[in-house]
Design a protein around this motif. Structure first.
Motif, PDB file in Angstrom:
ATOM      1  N   ALA A  32       0.838  -1.206   0.000  1.00 50.60           N
ATOM      2  CA  ALA A  32       0.000   0.000   0.000  1.00 50.60           C
ATOM      3  C   ALA A  32       0.872   1.254   0.000  1.00 50.60           C
ATOM      4  O   ALA A  32       0.592   2.214  -0.730  1.00 50.60           O
ATOM      5  N   ALA A  33       1.937   1.239   0.801  1.00 51.36           N
ATOM      6  CA  ALA A  33       2.852   2.385   0.869  1.00 51.36           C
ATOM      7  C   ALA A  33       3.528   2.603  -0.481  1.00 51.36           C
ATOM      8  O   ALA A  33       3.648   3.737  -0.949  1.00 51.36           O
ATOM      9  N   GLU A  34       3.960   1.515  -1.126  1.00 49.94           N
ATOM     10  CA  GLU A  34       4.605   1.625  -2.438  1.00 49.94           C
ATOM     11  C   GLU A  34       3.633   2.192  -3.465  1.00 49.94           C
ATOM     12  O   GLU A  34       4.000   3.041  -4.283  1.00 49.94           O
ATOM     13  N   ALA A  35       2.377   1.744  -3.401  1.00 46.95           N
ATOM     14  CA  ALA A  35       1.355   2.256  -4.318  1.00 46.95           C
ATOM     15  C   ALA A  35       1.129   3.752  -4.085  1.00 46.95           C
ATOM     16  O   ALA A  35       1.014   4.524  -5.044  1.00 46.95           O
ATOM     17  N   ALA A  36       1.102   4.154  -2.809  1.00 46.37           N
ATOM     18  CA  ALA A  36       0.919   5.571  -2.463  1.00 46.37           C
ATOM     19  C   ALA A  36       2.083   6.408  -2.987  1.00 46.37           C
ATOM     20  O   ALA A  36       1.883   7.507  -3.516  1.00 46.37           O
ATOM     21  N   VAL A  37       3.300   5.877  -2.847  1.00 46.28           N
ATOM     22  CA  VAL A  37       4.496   6.577  -3.348  1.00 46.28           C
ATOM     23  C   VAL A  37       4.415   6.726  -4.867  1.00 46.28           C
ATOM     24  O   VAL A  37       4.658   7.813  -5.408  1.00 46.28           O
ATOM     25  N   ASP A  38       4.039   5.640  -5.551  1.00 43.04           N
ATOM     26  CA  ASP A  38       3.901   5.684  -7.015  1.00 43.04           C
ATOM     27  C   ASP A  38       2.882   6.736  -7.424  1.00 43.04           C
ATOM     28  O   ASP A  38       3.109   7.509  -8.358  1.00 43.04           O
ATOM     29  N   GLU A  39       1.754   6.755  -6.712  1.00 41.34           N
ATOM     30  CA  GLU A  39       0.693   7.704  -7.014  1.00 41.34           C
ATOM     31  C   GLU A  39       1.179   9.139  -6.802  1.00 41.34           C
ATOM     32  O   GLU A  39       0.958  10.018  -7.638  1.00 41.34           O
ATOM     33  N   ALA A  40       1.877   9.353  -5.673  1.00 42.38           N
ATOM     34  CA  ALA A  40       2.415  10.685  -5.366  1.00 42.38           C
ATOM     35  C   ALA A  40       3.410  11.109  -6.436  1.00 42.38           C
ATOM     36  O   ALA A  40       3.406  12.266  -6.866  1.00 42.38           O
ATOM     37  N   ARG A  41       4.245  10.174  -6.904  1.00 39.84           N
ATOM     38  CA  ARG A  41       5.229  10.497  -7.954  1.00 39.84           C
ATOM     39  C   ARG A  41       4.547  10.888  -9.253  1.00 39.84           C
ATOM     40  O   ARG A  41       4.963  11.836  -9.911  1.00 39.84           O
ATOM     41  N   SER A  42       3.500  10.142  -9.612  1.00 34.58           N
ATOM     42  CA  SER A  42       2.834  10.464 -10.877  1.00 34.58           C
ATOM     43  C   SER A  42       2.097  11.805 -10.766  1.00 34.58           C
ATOM     44  O   SER A  42       2.084  12.591 -11.713  1.00 34.58           O
ATOM     45  N   GLU A  43       1.531  12.071  -9.573  1.00 34.61           N
ATOM     46  CA  GLU A  43       0.892  13.382  -9.351  1.00 34.61           C
ATOM     47  C   GLU A  43       1.928  14.491  -9.442  1.00 34.61           C
ATOM     48  O   GLU A  43       1.664  15.550 -10.010  1.00 34.61           O
ATOM     49  N   GLN A  44       3.116  14.239  -8.898  1.00 36.00           N
ATOM     50  CA  GLN A  44       4.196  15.225  -8.945  1.00 36.00           C
ATOM     51  C   GLN A  44       4.618  15.479 -10.400  1.00 36.00           C
ATOM     52  O   GLN A  44       4.822  16.632 -10.791  1.00 36.00           O
ATOM     53  N   ARG A  45       4.728  14.388 -11.180  1.00 34.41           N
ATOM     54  CA  ARG A  45       5.094  14.538 -12.605  1.00 34.41           C
ATOM     55  C   ARG A  45       4.054  15.379 -13.330  1.00 34.41           C
ATOM     56  O   ARG A  45       4.406  16.260 -14.121  1.00 34.41           O
ATOM     57  N   LEU A  46       2.763  15.095 -13.061  1.00 37.23           N
ATOM     58  CA  LEU A  46       1.685  15.867 -13.693  1.00 37.23           C
ATOM     59  C   LEU A  46       1.770  17.338 -13.305  1.00 37.23           C
ATOM     60  O   LEU A  46       1.677  18.222 -14.166  1.00 37.23           O
ATOM     61  N   ALA A  47       1.966  17.587 -12.012  1.00 37.70           N
ATOM     62  CA  ALA A  47       2.050  18.963 -11.515  1.00 37.70           C
ATOM     63  C   ALA A  47       3.236  19.684 -12.134  1.00 37.70           C
ATOM     64  O   ALA A  47       3.136  20.858 -12.516  1.00 37.70           O
ATOM     65  N   LEU A  48       4.347  18.976 -12.263  1.00 37.59           N
ATOM     66  CA  LEU A  48       5.559  19.544 -12.851  1.00 37.59           C
ATOM     67  C   LEU A  48       5.328  19.889 -14.321  1.00 37.59           C
ATOM     68  O   LEU A  48       5.682  20.984 -14.784  1.00 37.59           O
ATOM     69  N   ALA A  49       4.694  18.960 -15.042  1.00 33.76           N
ATOM     70  CA  ALA A  49       4.402  19.192 -16.459  1.00 33.76           C
ATOM     71  C   ALA A  49       3.477  20.395 -16.611  1.00 33.76           C
ATOM     72  O   ALA A  49       3.682  21.247 -17.490  1.00 33.76           O
ATOM     73  N   GLU A  50       2.487  20.478 -15.727  1.00 33.31           N
ATOM     74  CA  GLU A  50       1.543  21.596 -15.759  1.00 33.31           C
ATOM     75  C   GLU A  50       2.265  22.907 -15.469  1.00 33.31           C
ATOM     76  O   GLU A  50       2.055  23.920 -16.161  1.00 33.31           O
ATOM     77  N   ALA A  51       3.136  22.899 -14.463  1.00 35.03           N
ATOM     78  CA  ALA A  51       3.900  24.100 -14.107  1.00 35.03           C
ATOM     79  C   ALA A  51       4.784  24.533 -15.266  1.00 35.03           C
ATOM     80  O   ALA A  51       4.884  25.726 -15.573  1.00 35.03           O
ATOM     81  N   ARG A  52       5.417  23.554 -15.949  1.00 36.26           N
ATOM     82  CA  ARG A  52       6.262  23.874 -17.106  1.00 36.26           C
ATOM     83  C   ARG A  52       5.449  24.529 -18.218  1.00 36.26           C
ATOM     84  O   ARG A  52       5.876  25.523 -18.800  1.00 36.26           O
TER      85      ARG A  52
END
Length: 107
Positions: A65-85
């Protein structure tokens, strides 16, 4: 006569046999108690192992569950980063357009 310490009479022999039997019965009873203690100890060990196994299973599940949460957080971060760019690029383009407009006005 009989030697000292040895039962000469038939009653004495029977008596000595009874004593030996009683001692043997005591030994057997003691061994039975020891076996029972050993079985209980083994049972406790098995219960502890089963509990550890349950804990291990729960740990694996929470780790997954923790690994899944980390993966989800990473993909959200990538999306946020792409949006910010893309927002930064849009802002840059807007600035360039304004700068061009001002130059055109000044000419």
């Amino acid at each position: 006569g009989a030697a000292a310490g040895t039962p000469a009479t038939r009653g004495g022999l029977v008596n000595s046999s009874r004593v030996r039997q009683a001692m043997l019965a005591d030994k057997v009873a003691a061994q039975a108690r020891e076996l029972k203690r050993a079985q209980l100890a083994l049972q406790r060990v098995e219960e502890a192992m089963a509990a550890a196994d349950t804990d291990r299973t729960a740990l694996r599940a929470s780790l997954a569950a923790a690994e899944a949460a980390v993966d989800e957080a990473r993909s959200e971060q990538r999306l946020a980063l792409a949006e910010a760019r893309s927002q930064a690029q849009a802002l840059e383009q807007l600035k360039e357009e304004r700068a061009r407009e001002q130059q055109q006005r000044q000419q």
